[in-house]
Design a protein around this motif. Sequence first.
Motif, mmCIF file in Angstrom:
data_model
loop_
_atom_site.group_PDB
_atom_site.id
_atom_site.type_symbol
_atom_site.label_atom_id
_atom_site.label_comp_id
_atom_site.label_asym_id
_atom_site.label_seq_id
_atom_site.Cartn_x
_atom_site.Cartn_y
_atom_site.Cartn_z
ATOM 1 N N ALA A 183 10.865 3.643 -3.556
ATOM 2 C CA ALA A 183 10.387 3.143 -1.975
ATOM 3 C C ALA A 183 10.470 1.533 -2.045
ATOM 4 C CB ALA A 183 8.917 3.657 -1.882
ATOM 5 N N ALA A 184 10.192 1.240 -3.285
ATOM 6 C CA ALA A 184 10.031 -0.791 -3.242
ATOM 7 C C ALA A 184 11.494 -0.966 -3.343
ATOM 8 C CB ALA A 184 9.741 -1.111 -4.540
ATOM 9 N N THR A 185 12.328 -0.136 -3.640
ATOM 10 C CA THR A 185 13.954 -0.438 -3.362
ATOM 11 C C THR A 185 14.355 -0.419 -2.185
ATOM 12 O OG1 THR A 185 14.442 0.093 -5.733
ATOM 13 C CG2 THR A 185 16.237 -0.226 -4.412
ATOM 14 N N ALA A 186 13.766 0.716 -1.468
ATOM 15 C CA ALA A 186 14.250 0.954 -0.040
ATOM 16 C C ALA A 186 13.726 -0.104 1.062
ATOM 17 C CB ALA A 186 13.876 2.196 0.534
ATOM 18 N N PHE A 187 12.509 -0.788 0.695
ATOM 19 C CA PHE A 187 11.793 -1.533 1.491
ATOM 20 C C PHE A 187 12.871 -3.039 1.393
ATOM 21 C CE2 PHE A 187 7.753 0.526 0.966
ATOM 22 C CZ PHE A 187 7.887 1.281 2.029
ATOM 23 N N ARG A 188 13.664 -3.381 0.297
ATOM 24 C CA ARG A 188 14.503 -4.450 0.307
ATOM 25 C C ARG A 188 13.819 -5.669 0.437
ATOM 26 N NH1 ARG A 188 17.404 -1.196 3.993
ATOM 27 N NH2 ARG A 188 16.862 -2.577 5.560
ATOM 28 N N ALA A 191 19.653 4.551 -3.541
ATOM 29 C CA ALA A 191 20.681 4.634 -2.849
ATOM 30 C C ALA A 191 20.466 3.543 -1.540
ATOM 31 C CB ALA A 191 21.617 5.697 -2.508
ATOM 32 N N THR A 192 19.651 4.270 -0.803
ATOM 33 C CA THR A 192 19.142 3.278 0.428
ATOM 34 C C THR A 192 18.923 1.654 0.027
ATOM 35 O OG1 THR A 192 18.552 5.247 1.542
ATOM 36 C CG2 THR A 192 17.830 2.899 2.566
ATOM 37 N N GLY A 193 17.910 1.577 -0.885
ATOM 38 C CA GLY A 193 17.712 0.170 -1.249
ATOM 39 C C GLY A 193 18.756 -0.606 -1.590
ATOM 40 N N LEU A 194 19.685 -0.077 -2.679
ATOM 41 C CA LEU A 194 20.742 -0.514 -3.136
ATOM 42 C C LEU A 194 21.732 -1.095 -2.295
ATOM 43 C CD1 LEU A 194 21.208 1.537 -6.506
ATOM 44 C CD2 LEU A 194 20.379 -0.745 -6.304
ATOM 45 N N VAL A 195 21.891 -0.349 -1.257
ATOM 46 C CA VAL A 195 23.122 -0.594 -0.102
ATOM 47 C C VAL A 195 22.269 -1.698 0.651
ATOM 48 C CG1 VAL A 195 23.880 0.093 2.114
ATOM 49 C CG2 VAL A 195 24.002 1.731 0.465
ATOM 50 N N GLY A 196 21.084 -1.818 0.792
ATOM 51 C CA GLY A 196 20.484 -2.914 1.728
ATOM 52 C C GLY A 196 20.376 -4.245 0.782
ATOM 53 N N GLY A 252 6.575 -1.769 -7.341
ATOM 54 C CA GLY A 252 7.055 -0.322 -7.444
ATOM 55 C C GLY A 252 7.437 0.052 -8.800
ATOM 56 N N ALA A 253 8.023 -0.877 -9.703
ATOM 57 C CA ALA A 253 8.380 -0.650 -11.206
ATOM 58 C C ALA A 253 6.862 -0.278 -11.848
ATOM 59 C CB ALA A 253 8.887 -1.642 -11.752
ATOM 60 N N VAL A 287 0.927 -1.069 0.007
ATOM 61 C CA VAL A 287 -0.117 0.106 0.140
ATOM 62 C C VAL A 287 0.905 1.112 -0.178
ATOM 63 C CG1 VAL A 287 -1.860 1.335 1.362
ATOM 64 C CG2 VAL A 287 -1.912 -1.370 1.073
ATOM 65 N N SER A 288 2.217 1.120 0.615
ATOM 66 C CA SER A 288 2.882 2.271 0.798
ATOM 67 C C SER A 288 3.292 2.634 -0.459
ATOM 68 C CB SER A 288 4.045 2.176 1.647
ATOM 69 O OG SER A 288 4.932 3.169 1.806
#
Length: 515
Positions: free
Chosen positions: A77-82, A134-139, A90-91, A44-45
Amino acid sequence: MTTGLLSARGLLPVGPELTALAAGGAAAVLGALLSTLGRGGRAVSVLIWGVAGAAACHLTGGPAGPLAAWCLAPAAAATAFRTRETLALGAAAALAAAAVSTLDAALMPLPVADPTLAPWLGLLALATVTLGFATGLVGFQGMVARDNRRRDRAEQVLEILDAQPLLLASLDRAGRVLAAAGATVGGYAPRGLEGRSLGHLVAEADLPALAGALHAAVRDGRAQVYVAQAGDGDGWLELTLRATEAGRLVAAVRDAREQFAREKRLDAERVTAEQQNAGKSRFLANMSHELRTPLNAIMGFSDIMRQRLFGPLGDRYAEYAELIHESGTHLLELINDVLDMSKIEAERFELSIETFDARDAISAVLRLMRGQADRAGVNLRGVLPIAPLEAEADKRAVKQIALNLISNALKFTPRGGSVTVTVQGDGDTLELVVADTGVGIARDDIERLGRPFEQVGEQEKKLEGTGLGLSLVRAFARLHGGDMALESEMGQGTSVTVRMPVLTGANAEPIRRKG
């Protein structure tokens, strides 16, 4: 909150830019809250970010506006959620937001952002989206590293499973192999067993035993069974079964051919040893009976000579008669010990149970051994209770226990020492303690004492017996349901305690007196 503060201070004019930033801020807050609700909340987010991104893009000029980068916010956002399940969503949401913004720009006039604010809005949109990605990729990089470690660990475990000597298999409740690893058994490689019944490894005659083990494992959680191997007359398998919480079974199959051959050999050796021991006991019993007859005659004739019943003898002949009688008596005692031990080992010794006062039996032995103690220069004393100790036991065996213990104590106690015989009752237990102030026994020798024909001490003392004294004491005690305990210290003496549950009635705490 930042947008409202800037607007209140007049740094951000009220207009579509403020509404667009508010939409982005609301999406950020709602997304953070919903992401804590699990998989559904994260989904939902992502959708909220898609709506907010499309709205912000619409309010600031569409795809050509400064906030156009926020159309990619759902993907960021989808990438950050890992989580892999939100990436596709997300895509799709990002693509939908971009399509809606493009369609809006083509069909209707859109609000245009203030030219003075456009560069800063563009920078904000680019920075937030970049930070999200960036946050998602690091995760994801951390997840990939963890996955690699898990994969390496899994490969090591699989290598161990394949190399270990057991066949390990996951089964359903009917015994069908779901997965297998490890050794090849009965010509079946682990992968070749998958989808087959475990019964393919078991001889037909033992299939009921396998079925019973499977049922027991389901019922009790574990089972173990030995079965013959299919197609191999000499093959045996050990099956260990365990139930899992998922309702399946785990089986460990081991080739038990060598174990069965070893057990069979040991069993044959045991039977041979028992036969030899039984033969030895029969030989000793027969030999003892055969020796006692001429020995009784020798002792009888020597006793006649010793008492000079038919006239006087020369001093030398009288001394010989005395020596013959003493040697015959000693030999008869040894033969009786051997005969008793052979009967006990052959399980043919029968107790002659009678009721008697245990004090009388021990007192009789004390009187018998008094002369030997005096000749050895050892003080022999008895500590007996005043109250009777009524016992139901084999009186001869009880006297033999006391005789053997006192004789041993006198043998190993030097002149000037003492031997104390204590008799007492404890409930239904008769306790006999023979303690001496002799030379003591080494700690290593204590463990050997009590075994047939085992002797310790000086060589000249060993020559005086067969090593059956203490073994007979222990055997007689155990025949009465009791046992013998021995305590000793070199140079301090030895104490032997025999306890047997043979007393009848209530036996009060004894009041001792010398006997």
